[in-house]
Design a protein around this motif. Structure first.
Motif, PDB file in Angstrom:
ATOM      1  N   SER A  97      24.658 -71.321 -75.919  1.00 42.27           N
ATOM      2  CA  SER A  97      23.205 -71.436 -75.798  1.00 42.27           C
ATOM      3  C   SER A  97      22.639 -72.245 -76.964  1.00 42.27           C
ATOM      4  CB  SER A  97      22.564 -70.043 -75.793  1.00 42.27           C
ATOM      5  OG  SER A  97      22.602 -69.485 -77.098  1.00 42.27           O
ATOM      6  N   TYR A  98      21.444 -72.788 -76.768  1.00 42.15           N
ATOM      7  CA  TYR A  98      20.791 -73.587 -77.806  1.00 42.15           C
ATOM      8  C   TYR A  98      20.601 -72.754 -79.075  1.00 42.15           C
ATOM      9  CZ  TYR A  98      17.141 -76.067 -80.365  1.00 42.15           C
ATOM     10  OH  TYR A  98      16.419 -76.692 -81.340  1.00 42.15           O
ATOM     11  N   THR A  99      20.120 -71.517 -78.919  1.00 50.26           N
ATOM     12  CA  THR A  99      19.877 -70.647 -80.073  1.00 50.26           C
ATOM     13  C   THR A  99      21.171 -70.347 -80.810  1.00 50.26           C
ATOM     14  OG1 THR A  99      18.049 -69.611 -78.878  1.00 50.26           O
ATOM     15  CG2 THR A  99      18.883 -68.445 -80.802  1.00 50.26           C
ATOM     16  N   GLU A 100      22.208 -70.078 -80.050  1.00 49.64           N
ATOM     17  CA  GLU A 100      23.506 -69.759 -80.641  1.00 49.64           C
ATOM     18  C   GLU A 100      24.031 -70.940 -81.457  1.00 49.64           C
ATOM     19  OE1 GLU A 100      27.719 -67.851 -79.029  1.00 49.64           O
ATOM     20  OE2 GLU A 100      26.290 -68.740 -77.622  1.00 49.64           O
ATOM     21  N   ILE A 101      23.921 -72.142 -80.901  1.00 49.85           N
ATOM     22  CA  ILE A 101      24.385 -73.347 -81.605  1.00 49.85           C
ATOM     23  C   ILE A 101      23.565 -73.573 -82.872  1.00 49.85           C
ATOM     24  CG2 ILE A 101      24.503 -75.871 -81.462  1.00 49.85           C
ATOM     25  CD1 ILE A 101      25.239 -75.499 -78.481  1.00 49.85           C
ATOM     26  N   GLU A 102      22.231 -73.472 -82.745  1.00 51.04           N
ATOM     27  CA  GLU A 102      21.361 -73.714 -83.898  1.00 51.04           C
ATOM     28  C   GLU A 102      21.639 -72.709 -85.019  1.00 51.04           C
ATOM     29  OE1 GLU A 102      18.718 -76.153 -84.593  1.00 51.04           O
ATOM     30  OE2 GLU A 102      20.222 -77.033 -83.264  1.00 51.04           O
ATOM     31  N   ASN A 103      21.780 -71.444 -84.675  1.00 53.63           N
ATOM     32  CA  ASN A 103      22.058 -70.428 -85.696  1.00 53.63           C
ATOM     33  C   ASN A 103      23.392 -70.684 -86.399  1.00 53.63           C
ATOM     34  OD1 ASN A 103      19.714 -68.940 -85.472  1.00 53.63           O
ATOM     35  ND2 ASN A 103      20.534 -67.562 -83.911  1.00 53.63           N
ATOM     36  N   THR A 104      24.397 -71.061 -85.610  1.00 55.56           N
ATOM     37  CA  THR A 104      25.723 -71.324 -86.185  1.00 55.56           C
ATOM     38  C   THR A 104      25.678 -72.529 -87.116  1.00 55.56           C
ATOM     39  OG1 THR A 104      26.773 -70.419 -84.194  1.00 55.56           O
ATOM     40  CG2 THR A 104      28.154 -71.740 -85.650  1.00 55.56           C
ATOM     41  N   LEU A 105      25.010 -73.609 -86.684  1.00 54.75           N
ATOM     42  CA  LEU A 105      24.916 -74.807 -87.526  1.00 54.75           C
ATOM     43  C   LEU A 105      24.094 -74.542 -88.786  1.00 54.75           C
ATOM     44  CD1 LEU A 105      24.450 -77.642 -84.856  1.00 54.75           C
ATOM     45  CD2 LEU A 105      26.534 -76.969 -86.060  1.00 54.75           C
ATOM     46  N   ASN A 106      23.037 -73.758 -88.655  1.00 52.18           N
ATOM     47  CA  ASN A 106      22.241 -73.402 -89.838  1.00 52.18           C
ATOM     48  C   ASN A 106      23.069 -72.589 -90.832  1.00 52.18           C
ATOM     49  OD1 ASN A 106      19.870 -74.712 -89.096  1.00 52.18           O
ATOM     50  ND2 ASN A 106      19.110 -72.954 -87.931  1.00 52.18           N
ATOM     51  N   ASN A 107      23.828 -71.633 -90.304  1.00 53.84           N
ATOM     52  CA  ASN A 107      24.697 -70.842 -91.178  1.00 53.84           C
ATOM     53  C   ASN A 107      25.718 -71.726 -91.890  1.00 53.84           C
ATOM     54  OD1 ASN A 107      23.432 -68.454 -90.531  1.00 53.84           O
ATOM     55  ND2 ASN A 107      24.919 -67.858 -88.973  1.00 53.84           N
ATOM     56  N   ILE A 493      17.683 -58.575 -81.032  1.00 54.07           N
ATOM     57  CA  ILE A 493      19.000 -59.213 -80.938  1.00 54.07           C
ATOM     58  C   ILE A 493      18.864 -60.488 -80.110  1.00 54.07           C
ATOM     59  CG2 ILE A 493      20.225 -56.991 -81.057  1.00 54.07           C
ATOM     60  CD1 ILE A 493      20.732 -57.271 -78.011  1.00 54.07           C
ATOM     61  N   ASP A 494      19.900 -61.328 -80.180  1.00 49.43           N
ATOM     62  CA  ASP A 494      20.030 -62.417 -79.212  1.00 49.43           C
ATOM     63  C   ASP A 494      21.267 -62.092 -78.390  1.00 49.43           C
ATOM     64  OD1 ASP A 494      19.686 -64.740 -77.780  1.00 49.43           O
ATOM     65  OD2 ASP A 494      20.692 -66.008 -79.245  1.00 49.43           O
ATOM     66  N   TYR A 495      21.064 -61.790 -77.129  1.00 50.88           N
ATOM     67  CA  TYR A 495      22.148 -61.362 -76.226  1.00 50.88           C
ATOM     68  C   TYR A 495      22.372 -62.451 -75.194  1.00 50.88           C
ATOM     69  CZ  TYR A 495      24.298 -58.838 -72.279  1.00 50.88           C
ATOM     70  OH  TYR A 495      25.097 -58.458 -71.226  1.00 50.88           O
ATOM     71  N   ILE A 496      23.614 -62.946 -75.122  1.00 48.44           N
ATOM     72  CA  ILE A 496      23.965 -64.012 -74.179  1.00 48.44           C
ATOM     73  C   ILE A 496      25.035 -63.475 -73.242  1.00 48.44           C
ATOM     74  CG2 ILE A 496      24.768 -66.391 -73.946  1.00 48.44           C
ATOM     75  CD1 ILE A 496      24.053 -66.660 -76.990  1.00 48.44           C
ATOM     76  N   PRO A 497      24.642 -63.059 -72.023  1.00 56.48           N
ATOM     77  CA  PRO A 497      25.641 -62.519 -71.085  1.00 56.48           C
ATOM     78  C   PRO A 497      26.630 -63.597 -70.646  1.00 56.48           C
ATOM     79  CG  PRO A 497      23.370 -62.048 -70.367  1.00 56.48           C
ATOM     80  CD  PRO A 497      23.291 -63.071 -71.447  1.00 56.48           C
TER      81      PRO A 497
END
Length: 643
Positions: A97-107, A493-497
């Motif tokens: 997901s976009y949010t997942e990618i952005e959070n990972t890259l920010n980290n 939370i951010d939950y991605i099924p």
């Protein structure tokens, strides 16, 4: 730090995280090259320990190592393995997901990881390029580097973007690694990765403990049963289709052999269970499609049997190389027959689509997914392949080949459901979460279950299992999913099924008319390269009369000074006292005679004036290979002329 202190520190890292102080051959040389800021190309066979060559430097150096990898399965396995060792690692690939990618890259930009695995498609995105300049990168590792070469067996156009990323990391050394590269592909890797003053380290591709054999059989199940009864220990059997691997496993079980099957059509939990039971020795043999094997670290595999020849010697070498990683005697056996030869020779035409098919299926796909012109980039769509073919009256095999063509040309991407499990990350602080539970007590059980079951939820996205959580909470899986979705809507939370259907990701906007110009020219070049690889497989499986190890190593540009002495060809020729050179000479003499006329065995023996035992062996071998044929008049005919 002096040299001895450096070596000691590297050994400490190896011992702390991998439980050993002994590097495998070439690993230390490659690591030293990287640490002295050299661009480096490492050519190491399957099972040679390539990942340690960048993981140890990543832990020694300040900052983070970016690892470019084409395989989501391998990225997932590597990240999970590193996290189990308490090494902070993450992966970013198309389909997240976009949010997942952005959070990972920010980290990553904030220095929270030591290793960041990235799919090549991600390198092309604007978000990645904006972030990469802010990341504390110490090393860029390119795994499966042969994917950058259009002459390679697994070309990925997105790999060509790696050289552009280097512009953002001017002082960062590059380590390119591959287990399968011909001399031409090696030069392509150096050129297209723009490696400067590159140091090349090459470990011999010769696996002295691995015994290669080709068994020509019209009854493959019986041959398979005979082999697994003769060879003790754990093994892998590779089949071509899902149906075949299921039937083969059932056949073995019916004959009292412990076996199970594995293919990409099974759900994630089932695949993991089957894989774990085989790795732990509860199942002796796993019968699988080529979806199985990458990232599998099982050292005591005693045999790998292929029920059919694969499309390239690179693929065969990699898959066969999963046997004998503990350096004990193991077997790599290829079963083949004349039908396999015919199918291989037809593959080139069947796998590469015509222009008209490409245009038609592209338009049909865009219409099926309801993508307007100038839209669709980076969007994911549920995709039912069977419904697609039925609606547009498409032939499944050709449609599959066209879709694979779109993937190779970086137009679309298929994230495999196996590698996209449900993921979850907590977005609030620990104190905020505690306060939230007091105000909202109905969520307390599921929050506590999450915290008890998974580590790192506050820092990164973690794979979760809703079924397991439901069991812990003594409720249904549907209730767990509903609670998690509610928490996600409340931004706790951010939950991605996990996606319930296969998906397609469009990597570019739909165009009114797909321009194929240079794309199709490149396709034709790759078609010719593919044809040559098929011919190499045919020679290995049917018509090449020399030591198996010599032939495989010769394909990768390495020469053996003598025959291996233990492959099927060497063992059979040794019975007659012949060397491979003597056999080759006799083979050409037989062909020369049979080109002009049919001959009986006595006539050949008289004409060639050679030991009858040697001649009989040579004729039997060539008959088994499908090169000679004895007709009803007992005359020998030449059926196949090698190029």
């Amino acid at each position: 730090m002096n040299f001895n202190d450096l070596i000691e520190k590297l050994k400490q890292i190896l011992n702390q995280y991998w439980g050993t102080t002994s590097f495998r051959p070439l690993q230390l040389d490659i690591i030293q090259s990287v640490l002295t800021v050299n661009d480096t190309l490492a050519l190491m066979p399957t099972g040679g320990g390539k990942s340690v060559c960048y993981q140890v430097p990543a832990l020694y150096l300040e900052g983070m190592c970016i690892v470019v990898s084409p395989l989501i399965a391998l990225m997932k396995d590597q990240v999970e393995s590193l996290r189990s060792k308490k090494i902070p690692a993450a992966a970013v690939f198309t389909g997240m997901s976009y949010t997942e990618i952005e959070n990972t890259l920010n980290n990553a930009a904030f220095g929270q990881y030591k290793l960041l695995y990235v799919s090549p498609e991600r390198l092309q995105t604007e978000s990645f390029r904006l972030k990469v300049e802010k990341m504390p990168v110490s090393l860029l590792a390119v795994d499966e580097a042969h994917c950058i070469s259009e002459w390679g067996y697994d070309f990925r156009p997105a790999y060509l973007e790696i050289a552009n990323i280097r512009e953002y990391l001017p002082e960062v050394p590059v380590l390119a690694l591959t287990a399968t590269a011909t001399p031409e592909v090696r030069q392509d890797i150096i050129s297209k990765l723009n490696l400067k003053n590159v140091k090349v380290f090459e470990k011999s591709f010769n696996r002295e403990n691995l015994i290669y054999a080709v068994v020509h059989s019209e009854s493959k199940y019986n041959s398979l049963l005979s082999l697994v009864k003769k060879i003790p220990g754990s093994g892998i059997v590779y089949g071509k289709t899902r149906k075949q691997v299921v039937e083969s496993a059932q056949f073995l079980r019916q004959n009292k052999i412990s076996a199970d099957y594995y293919h990409a059509g099974l759900d994630t939990a089932t695949r993991n269970k089957k894989q774990d039971e085989w790795k732990k020795g509860k199942t002796r043999i796993i019968v699988a499609t080529n979806a199985f094997g990458m990232g599998i670290d099982k050292e005591n595999v005693r045999f790998v049997i292929h029920l059919h020849p694969p499309d390239s010697l690179e693929a065969y070498y990699q898959e066969a190389g999963r046997a004998g990683r503990d350096f004990n005697k193991s077997y790599a056996v290829l079963l083949s027959n004349l039908a396999d030869k015919e199918n291989l020779l037809k593959r080139t035409e069947s796998i590469f689509p015509e222009k008209s098919e490409v245009h038609h299926i592209y338009e049909a796909l865009c219409n099926f997914l309801r993508i307007p012109v100038n839209s669709g980039s980076d969007l994911s769509f549920d995709f039912d392949f069977n419904e697609f073919c039925n609606r547009y009256n498409l032939e499944p095999a050709k449609t599959t080949n066209c879709l694979q063509f779109f993937v190779r040309e970086n137009l679309i991407y298929f994230p495999d459901k196996e590698f996209m499990p449900s993921r979850l990350m907590i977005l609030v602080s620990y104190k905020e979460l505690y306060d939230f539970q007091i105000i909202n007590p109905k969520f307390e059980p599921v929050v506590k279950a999450l915290l008890r079951s998974y580590e790192g939820l506050f820092d990164l996205y973690v794979k979760i299992n809703e079924k397991m959580l439901a069991k812990m909470l003594d409720c249904t899986e549907e209730v767990v999913v509903r609670l998690l979705k509610m928490l996600s809507k409340m931004d706790v939370i951010d939950y991605i099924p996990s996606p319930q259907k296969p998906q397609i990701v469009f990597l570019h906007d739909r165009v009114e008319k797909l321009e194929l110009g240079n794309i199709y020219l490149n396709l034709q070049k790759r078609k010719e390269s593919f044809r040559k690889r098929i011919e190499s497989v045919v020679r290995y499986a049917f018509h090449h009369n020399t030591c198996r190890s010599r032939q495989l190593l010769g394909y990768f540009g390495e020469k053996l000074t003598k025959d291996c002495g233990h492959c099927d060809f060497c063992l059979k020729t040794s019975e007659t006292g012949m060397t491979s050179e003597e056999f080759e000479k006799l083979f050409h003499e037989i062909k020369s005679l049979l080109r002009s006329k049919k001959c009986s065995f006595p006539e050949l023996s008289k004409s060639l004036n050679i030991n009858e035992k040697k001649l009989r062996f040579c004729i039997n071998w060539l008959t088994q290979q499908g090169i000679l044929y004895e007709n009803n008049d007992k005359n020998l005919e030449l059926l196949y002329e090698e190029n």
